[in-house]
Each structure stands twice: as structure tokens, then as C-alpha cells.
Motif scaffolding. Sequence first.
Motif, PDB file in Angstrom:
ATOM      1  N   ASP A  79       0.830  -1.208   0.000  1.00 50.40           N
ATOM      2  CA  ASP A  79       0.000   0.000   0.000  1.00 50.40           C
ATOM      3  C   ASP A  79       0.864   1.257   0.000  1.00 50.40           C
ATOM      4  N   PHE A  80       2.005   1.204   0.705  1.00 51.55           N
ATOM      5  CA  PHE A  80       2.910   2.350   0.681  1.00 51.55           C
ATOM      6  C   PHE A  80       3.454   2.570  -0.723  1.00 51.55           C
ATOM      7  N   LEU A  81       3.861   1.497  -1.392  1.00 51.04           N
ATOM      8  CA  LEU A  81       4.424   1.627  -2.743  1.00 51.04           C
ATOM      9  C   LEU A  81       3.363   2.118  -3.718  1.00 51.04           C
ATOM     10  N   TRP A  82       2.127   1.630  -3.577  1.00 45.13           N
ATOM     11  CA  TRP A  82       1.049   2.089  -4.456  1.00 45.13           C
ATOM     12  C   TRP A  82       0.763   3.578  -4.258  1.00 45.13           C
ATOM     13  N   GLY A  83       1.134   4.135  -3.118  1.00 37.59           N
ATOM     14  CA  GLY A  83       0.897   5.549  -2.849  1.00 37.59           C
ATOM     15  C   GLY A  83       1.923   6.471  -3.466  1.00 37.59           C
ATOM     16  N   LEU A  84       3.017   5.914  -4.007  1.00 40.61           N
ATOM     17  CA  LEU A  84       4.030   6.737  -4.673  1.00 40.61           C
ATOM     18  C   LEU A  84       3.547   7.143  -6.065  1.00 40.61           C
ATOM     19  N   GLN A  85       3.963   8.316  -6.509  1.00 41.04           N
ATOM     20  CA  GLN A  85       3.676   8.733  -7.890  1.00 41.04           C
ATOM     21  C   GLN A  85       4.491   7.853  -8.837  1.00 41.04           C
ATOM     22  N   GLY A  86       3.884   7.474  -9.971  1.00 41.08           N
ATOM     23  CA  GLY A  86       4.591   6.643 -10.954  1.00 41.08           C
ATOM     24  C   GLY A  86       4.559   5.162 -10.641  1.00 41.08           C
ATOM     25  N   VAL A  87       3.724   4.759  -9.670  1.00 39.04           N
ATOM     26  CA  VAL A  87       3.611   3.357  -9.277  1.00 39.04           C
ATOM     27  C   VAL A  87       2.138   2.966  -9.247  1.00 39.04           C
ATOM     28  N   GLU A  88       1.827   1.773  -9.723  1.00 37.92           N
ATOM     29  CA  GLU A  88       0.451   1.278  -9.705  1.00 37.92           C
ATOM     30  C   GLU A  88       0.385  -0.131  -9.144  1.00 37.92           C
ATOM     31  N   LYS A  89      -0.779  -0.461  -8.624  1.00 38.02           N
ATOM     32  CA  LYS A  89      -1.059  -1.831  -8.183  1.00 38.02           C
ATOM     33  C   LYS A  89      -1.114  -2.742  -9.402  1.00 38.02           C
ATOM     34  N   ALA A  90      -0.563  -3.957  -9.274  1.00 39.99           N
ATOM     35  CA  ALA A  90      -0.547  -4.883 -10.404  1.00 39.99           C
ATOM     36  C   ALA A  90      -0.627  -6.317  -9.904  1.00 39.99           C
ATOM     37  N   GLN A  91      -1.028  -7.203 -10.795  1.00 40.15           N
ATOM     38  CA  GLN A  91      -1.024  -8.631 -10.485  1.00 40.15           C
ATOM     39  C   GLN A  91       0.399  -9.160 -10.596  1.00 40.15           C
ATOM     40  N   GLU A 106      -0.116 -10.115  -5.671  1.00 43.90           N
ATOM     41  CA  GLU A 106      -0.161  -8.695  -5.984  1.00 43.90           C
ATOM     42  C   GLU A 106       1.229  -8.105  -5.863  1.00 43.90           C
ATOM     43  N   THR A 107       1.477  -7.015  -6.587  1.00 36.56           N
ATOM     44  CA  THR A 107       2.784  -6.360  -6.555  1.00 36.56           C
ATOM     45  C   THR A 107       2.615  -4.890  -6.900  1.00 36.56           C
ATOM     46  N   ALA A 108       3.724  -4.183  -7.050  1.00 34.84           N
ATOM     47  CA  ALA A 108       3.717  -2.762  -7.400  1.00 34.84           C
ATOM     48  C   ALA A 108       4.551  -2.573  -8.660  1.00 34.84           C
ATOM     49  N   LYS A 109       3.969  -1.922  -9.666  1.00 36.47           N
ATOM     50  CA  LYS A 109       4.606  -1.785 -10.981  1.00 36.47           C
ATOM     51  C   LYS A 109       4.925  -0.319 -11.268  1.00 36.47           C
ATOM     52  N   VAL A 110       6.114  -0.070 -11.806  1.00 36.66           N
ATOM     53  CA  VAL A 110       6.511   1.281 -12.207  1.00 36.66           C
ATOM     54  C   VAL A 110       5.834   1.621 -13.536  1.00 36.66           C
ATOM     55  N   VAL A 111       5.089   2.749 -13.542  1.00 34.82           N
ATOM     56  CA  VAL A 111       4.374   3.158 -14.761  1.00 34.82           C
ATOM     57  C   VAL A 111       4.761   4.575 -15.170  1.00 34.82           C
ATOM     58  N   GLY A 112       5.808   5.107 -14.562  1.00 35.76           N
ATOM     59  CA  GLY A 112       6.278   6.456 -14.870  1.00 35.76           C
ATOM     60  C   GLY A 112       7.415   6.806 -13.939  1.00 35.76           C
ATOM     61  N   LYS A 113       7.865   8.047 -14.009  1.00 37.18           N
ATOM     62  CA  LYS A 113       8.911   8.490 -13.097  1.00 37.18           C
ATOM     63  C   LYS A 113       8.378   8.467 -11.661  1.00 37.18           C
ATOM     64  N   VAL A 114       9.172   7.931 -10.759  1.00 40.58           N
ATOM     65  CA  VAL A 114       8.724   7.741  -9.380  1.00 40.58           C
ATOM     66  C   VAL A 114       9.031   8.970  -8.530  1.00 40.58           C
ATOM     67  N   SER A 115       8.039   9.402  -7.731  1.00 41.67           N
ATOM     68  CA  SER A 115       8.242  10.514  -6.801  1.00 41.67           C
ATOM     69  C   SER A 115       7.299  10.332  -5.615  1.00 41.67           C
ATOM     70  N   GLU A 156       8.848  -9.455 -13.172  1.00 40.79           N
ATOM     71  CA  GLU A 156       7.723  -8.862 -13.891  1.00 40.79           C
ATOM     72  C   GLU A 156       7.697  -7.346 -13.756  1.00 40.79           C
ATOM     73  N   ASN A 157       8.502  -6.788 -12.832  1.00 38.59           N
ATOM     74  CA  ASN A 157       8.517  -5.339 -12.623  1.00 38.59           C
ATOM     75  C   ASN A 157       9.707  -4.639 -13.267  1.00 38.59           C
ATOM     76  N   LEU A 158      10.727  -5.388 -13.618  1.00 39.10           N
ATOM     77  CA  LEU A 158      11.930  -4.771 -14.184  1.00 39.10           C
ATOM     78  C   LEU A 158      11.656  -4.078 -15.519  1.00 39.10           C
ATOM     79  N   ALA A 159      10.703  -4.607 -16.274  1.00 36.24           N
ATOM     80  CA  ALA A 159      10.396  -4.005 -17.577  1.00 36.24           C
ATOM     81  C   ALA A 159       9.928  -2.564 -17.413  1.00 36.24           C
ATOM     82  N   GLY A 160       9.138  -2.302 -16.362  1.00 36.42           N
ATOM     83  CA  GLY A 160       8.663  -0.944 -16.123  1.00 36.42           C
ATOM     84  C   GLY A 160       9.796   0.005 -15.805  1.00 36.42           C
ATOM     85  N   ILE A 161      10.757  -0.467 -15.026  1.00 34.35           N
ATOM     86  CA  ILE A 161      11.919   0.366 -14.710  1.00 34.35           C
ATOM     87  C   ILE A 161      12.694   0.682 -15.982  1.00 34.35           C
TER      88      ILE A 161
END
Length: 379
Positions: A79-91, A106-115, A156-161
Motif C-alpha cells: 500500500d505504501f508503494l502504491w501511494g508513490l507517484q509513478g507506481v500502480e497496483k498490479a497482479q 499482488e505487486t507494485a509496478k513502475v508506470v512512470g517516473k517515481v516521486s 515482472e517489474n523490471l520491464a517498467g523500470i
Amino acid sequence: MTEFTKRTTSPFRYDVVGSFLRPQQLKDARAQFAQGQISRAELTQVENQCIIDLIKKEEAVGLHAVTDGEFRRSWWHLDFLWGLQGVEKAQAEEGYVFHDEISRAETAKVVGKVSGENHPFVQHFKFTQAHVSAGTQVKQTIPSPAQALAEFERPENLAGIKQFYASLDEFCADLVKAYNQVIGDLYRAGCRTLQLDDCTWGALADWHEHPEHIPAYGIDATALDRNKEAFVEINNAVLKGLPADLTVNTHVCRGNYHSTWSNAGGHDYVADPLFTRERVNAFYLEYDSERAGGFEPLAQVPDDKYVVVGLVTSKSGQLEDKAAIIRRLEEAAKFHPLDKLCLSPQCGFSSTEEGNILTEEQQWNKVRFIKEIAEEVWG
């Protein structure tokens, strides 16, 4: 009679890690919200009331630093990671593997620059702070930067980075800035006690002793030393330059999901650099079972730092033998001064919304039991 230092800041002689069992009213409301039967505002109203009730119970049992029980979260970390900008909840491709079961995937996926701007945990803290009695401290728990890095490095999350960052170092720099933003906002909101929850060290300890437990996704036994360095470096990068009156502690976990666990192994392999170099005030450590190993690594904890010995299990409602717990504290004191020790459960009672397998009455009996022992040992 030995005179012990009176604790006025976290950790206190009797303490808790952070999470508490979710009341049925809250579980029902979360289920209703997931099914579209109530609004977000209605769910928040239930959360608010349950947190107010929890604070009253924490204060009544004598806790000096209270939490919101992590009642607004599904997970202790995601939930903390999902609260960061540039991060979304993911399967996730697979849930977390525990000894007896596998968690939700469940996991946290990078979908943009993180802040870290406008993190919801800041408002959560403000609510808790507004409802405690005068003199009661509020402890804010968040996952460590190392834990965040480990999650984002899942295959599964490295691609977003790679999509948004030229290198992992560039991503880590933004992750550190995001943490700094959130911690700064928490501090400005009045937070003076922060706890970094961290399963990475327990995993490394396990994998060092049991290479057969290493996940089959790109990690090998030769990479463990590099991971130790990467984890302590990113944690310390966030800890550097924080306000002097902000107490930052860390909880080193071996997994806590529905009364089961994920890692075994003592602190021997991770004591350096964890105890020797991580810039925290105190270490909350699991010592409720043989999986924890011996107390010998505590000799590497600097004498000016505290160790909160998690000798009472949160995984079962059965109370331990008081004399046995006191003997264990005396054993730990052979390696780190008794004046620098405190007592707590080994982990929270509900690291995820599922909760451990015990009743709410048993949960509070555990906290009272810890207080009783602490008062007998430290006065």
C-alpha cells in the motif's frame, strides 16, 4: 538494584511492531467496498471509527507509542508503494511463498517516473495524531527502501523500470528522493517516530544458509553479498540528513502471513552490514522460534543502539512461559547491554488484512503480558 535508563522515545521497554487484527466491522466494510456496495467515503468513515477505537485500546493497555494498526492497508508494504507517484497496483506472476501457503498475487509496478508527493500515508498519520491523548506518541510504519527495491526488482517489474529509466542507479536515485519527500512530509505533519519494516535481511540470511530456497528468477548464491551492499546503501541514502529529533528504527522480519512464515536463519550473515552500518536508532528483531538462531550476532550492534527482542510470538494466542522469556532476555544481555534491550512481539498481529490466527482478546493479552515482563525486568 540496577538503575535502567528511563525511555522517553521509541523504542519503549514494552512495545509492539505495528499492525493489529482488523475488527470484523472493518473486514465487512472492505469487502462491501470491493463489491461496489459502499463508497470510498463510507469505507473511510468505518476505518476512522475503528482506528479511534484501536487508539483507545492501545492507550488503555499502556502503550506509549501507538499506531493506526495499519487498518487502512491491505499489505504492510505494498500500500505504501502504491501511494508513490509513478507506481500502480498490479497482479504478480506468483504470490509470496510462505512455509504453509502462498499469499495473494499482488505487486507494485513502475508506470512512470517515481516521486513521493501527496502520499496518502501523510493524511493517515495526521488522523492518528489528531486522536491520541496528550503525551502519547504515534509511530508511523513504512517498508524500508531496500524492501521497495526488492519488490521493484521482481522479474515482472523490471520491464517498467527499463521503460522509464536508463539504469537501475537512476531509478534508485528517484526512489531515494521519493522516500525523502514522504518522510519530510510526515515530519512536517508532526511525525517523530518512524519504523522501516524490512524482510530483505531475513531473506538473505535464509538464502545464505539454504541456497536451495533462493527463488529461481535471476538471483544466485554469488549475488547475496552484492545484495547486502545494495540494501544497506539504499537504506542509508534515505536515512542520511534526516532531522535530529526524528527517531528512525527498523524491524527485521522473516515473514508473517496468516500465522505462517517465509524465512529461517540467524542474523550471523547479515549482522555486517545491518547492525554495523545501518543508520537506525534501534533494531526490532524476531526471536520467537528456533528459526531465529542465537543471540551472538547482537555483539555487533553498537552499544549506543537499542535492540527490541521479539521473544513473544504474534502467530499464536497461547501465552509463553514468563520465566522462560526472562531467561531469554538474560541470555541476550550477554551480547548487548540489558539497558539497551526492550521487549515486543516478533512481528505485527496482522501484517496483511488476513491477520494471524488468534483472537482479539488473545492479541491484547499478549501486549499485557509483554508489559508485565518489562516492568518486572526493567522496573
